[in-house]
Write a protein that holds these residues in place. Structure first.
Motif, short mmCIF file in Angstrom:
data_model
loop_
_atom_site.label_atom_id
_atom_site.label_comp_id
_atom_site.label_asym_id
_atom_site.label_seq_id
_atom_site.Cartn_x
_atom_site.Cartn_y
_atom_site.Cartn_z
N ASP A 105 0.83 -1.21 0.00
CA ASP A 105 0.00 0.00 0.00
C ASP A 105 0.87 1.26 0.00
OD1 ASP A 105 -2.28 -1.56 0.03
OD2 ASP A 105 -2.74 -1.19 2.16
N VAL A 106 1.91 1.26 0.82
CA VAL A 106 2.81 2.42 0.88
C VAL A 106 3.52 2.60 -0.46
CG1 VAL A 106 4.93 3.32 1.92
CG2 VAL A 106 3.16 2.34 3.37
N PHE A 107 3.99 1.52 -1.02
CA PHE A 107 4.68 1.59 -2.32
C PHE A 107 3.76 2.20 -3.37
CE2 PHE A 107 5.62 -0.40 -6.45
CZ PHE A 107 6.89 0.11 -6.67
N GLN A 108 2.54 1.70 -3.46
CA GLN A 108 1.60 2.22 -4.46
C GLN A 108 1.28 3.70 -4.21
OE1 GLN A 108 -1.52 -0.72 -3.96
NE2 GLN A 108 -0.91 -1.75 -5.85
N THR A 109 1.12 4.09 -2.97
CA THR A 109 0.84 5.48 -2.63
C THR A 109 2.00 6.38 -3.02
OG1 THR A 109 -0.61 4.84 -0.81
CG2 THR A 109 0.28 7.08 -0.74
N GLU A 110 3.22 5.97 -2.65
CA GLU A 110 4.40 6.78 -2.95
C GLU A 110 4.64 6.90 -4.45
OE1 GLU A 110 7.50 4.92 -0.66
OE2 GLU A 110 6.91 5.98 1.17
N VAL A 111 4.45 5.82 -5.19
CA VAL A 111 4.64 5.86 -6.64
C VAL A 111 3.58 6.74 -7.29
CG1 VAL A 111 4.56 4.45 -8.74
CG2 VAL A 111 5.91 3.68 -6.78
N ALA A 112 2.34 6.64 -6.81
CA ALA A 112 1.26 7.48 -7.36
C ALA A 112 1.55 8.96 -7.13
CB ALA A 112 -0.07 7.08 -6.73
N GLN A 113 2.19 9.29 -6.01
CA GLN A 113 2.50 10.69 -5.70
C GLN A 113 3.57 11.26 -6.62
OE1 GLN A 113 3.42 10.39 -1.52
NE2 GLN A 113 1.36 11.00 -0.94
N LEU A 114 4.35 10.41 -7.24
CA LEU A 114 5.38 10.89 -8.17
C LEU A 114 4.76 11.54 -9.40
CD1 LEU A 114 7.96 7.96 -8.12
CD2 LEU A 114 8.19 10.20 -7.04
N GLY A 115 3.61 11.01 -9.81
CA GLY A 115 2.93 11.57 -10.98
C GLY A 115 3.53 11.13 -12.31
N ASP A 116 4.77 10.71 -12.32
CA ASP A 116 5.46 10.31 -13.54
C ASP A 116 6.04 8.91 -13.36
OD1 ASP A 116 7.01 9.97 -15.79
OD2 ASP A 116 8.29 11.71 -15.43
N PRO A 117 5.39 7.89 -13.96
CA PRO A 117 5.87 6.52 -13.80
C PRO A 117 7.32 6.29 -14.27
CG PRO A 117 3.74 6.55 -14.89
CD PRO A 117 4.20 7.97 -14.79
N SER A 118 7.81 7.18 -15.14
CA SER A 118 9.18 6.99 -15.63
C SER A 118 10.22 7.27 -14.54
CB SER A 118 9.45 7.88 -16.85
OG SER A 118 9.51 9.23 -16.47
N LYS A 119 9.78 7.85 -13.41
CA LYS A 119 10.70 8.09 -12.30
C LYS A 119 10.96 6.84 -11.47
CE LYS A 119 9.67 12.97 -11.78
NZ LYS A 119 9.17 14.02 -10.89
N VAL A 120 10.22 5.77 -11.75
CA VAL A 120 10.38 4.51 -11.03
C VAL A 120 11.25 3.58 -11.87
CG1 VAL A 120 9.20 2.52 -10.02
CG2 VAL A 120 8.11 4.78 -9.98
N ASN A 121 12.36 3.18 -11.31
CA ASN A 121 13.25 2.23 -11.97
C ASN A 121 12.81 0.84 -11.53
OD1 ASN A 121 15.30 0.72 -13.01
ND2 ASN A 121 16.95 1.82 -12.01
N ALA A 122 12.01 0.19 -12.34
CA ALA A 122 11.43 -1.10 -11.96
C ALA A 122 11.84 -2.17 -12.96
CB ALA A 122 9.91 -0.99 -11.92
N ALA A 123 11.89 -3.38 -12.45
CA ALA A 123 12.18 -4.54 -13.30
C ALA A 123 11.36 -5.71 -12.79
CB ALA A 123 13.67 -4.87 -13.25
N ARG A 124 11.08 -6.62 -13.66
CA ARG A 124 10.33 -7.81 -13.29
C ARG A 124 10.94 -8.98 -14.02
NH1 ARG A 124 4.89 -9.92 -14.44
NH2 ARG A 124 4.25 -10.92 -12.51
N LEU A 125 11.09 -10.09 -13.35
CA LEU A 125 11.78 -11.24 -13.92
C LEU A 125 11.09 -12.51 -13.48
CD1 LEU A 125 14.35 -12.35 -15.37
CD2 LEU A 125 15.50 -12.24 -13.14
#
Length: 181
Positions: free
Chosen positions: A113-133
């Motif tokens: 929940d915290v992760f989703q809230t903090e990422v949503a507050q960024l407003g720009d998904p490109s600011k998240v360096n994410a990977a999935r494997l």
């Protein structure tokens, strides 16, 4: 012939959290408060403003964190209108504890929940360096990956900020893949 040994299991030497401590940090709101007070002491009013919440509601959470030792009151100060204000600073105690299995579900839910809230507050998904494997691992390999995650997180938790350091959050997750056989 010497017996082959797999990677040593990571031994978590942190103290087991009490029920009150585990319940205190298994809350998305309280985790956000701890993160806000990690680098600077904030008053209840300042925390409430940053959360966009009612100060009375926030005070309940702040008190719970103080009572369980996750927040420490700092020296009292006088606010802009002469009111008495107490700033609070995170003690980093949450990283010094480990949770019993009975609290893992609540804690995982709060962290997501915290992760989703903090990422949503960024407003720009490109600011998240994410990977999935997607992986296939046996139990020994899974334990080795978990050990490496824990070692990395412990190393990062002990790292001192360098000159010009900016705040970042790191979220790691590993889970069974229910969509694959």
């Amino acid at each position: 012939m010497a017996e082959e040994r797999g990677p040593e299991r990571y031994k978590d030497h942190r103290r087991l959290a009490s029920e009150a401590e585990a319940k205190a940090v298994a809350s998305a709101v309280r985790l956000r408060i701890l993160r806000m007070c990690l680098d600077q002491a904030l008053t209840n009013k300042e925390i409430a403003q940053r959360l966009g919440s009612n100060p009375a509601t926030v005070l309940h959470h702040v008190r719970k964190l103080v009572d369980t030792g996750f927040l420490a009151p700092q020296e009292e100060r006088t606010g802009a209108r002469g009111a008495r204000e107490i700033p609070y600073l995170a003690t980093r105690k949450s990283w010094a504890l480990r949770l019993g299995e009975e609290f893992w579900s609540d804690m995982s839910t709060a962290m997501m929940d915290v992760f989703q809230t903090e990422v949503a507050q960024l407003g720009d998904p490109s600011k998240v360096n994410a990977a999935r494997l997607g992986l296939r691992m046996n139990e020994e390999q899974y334990e080795a990956v978990n050990k490496r995650f824990k070692m990395l997180l412990n190393d990062l938790a002990e790292m001192q900020p360098g000159p010009g350091a900016k705040p970042y959050s790191l979220f790691l997750a590993i889970h069974p893949d229910a969509t694959r056989d």
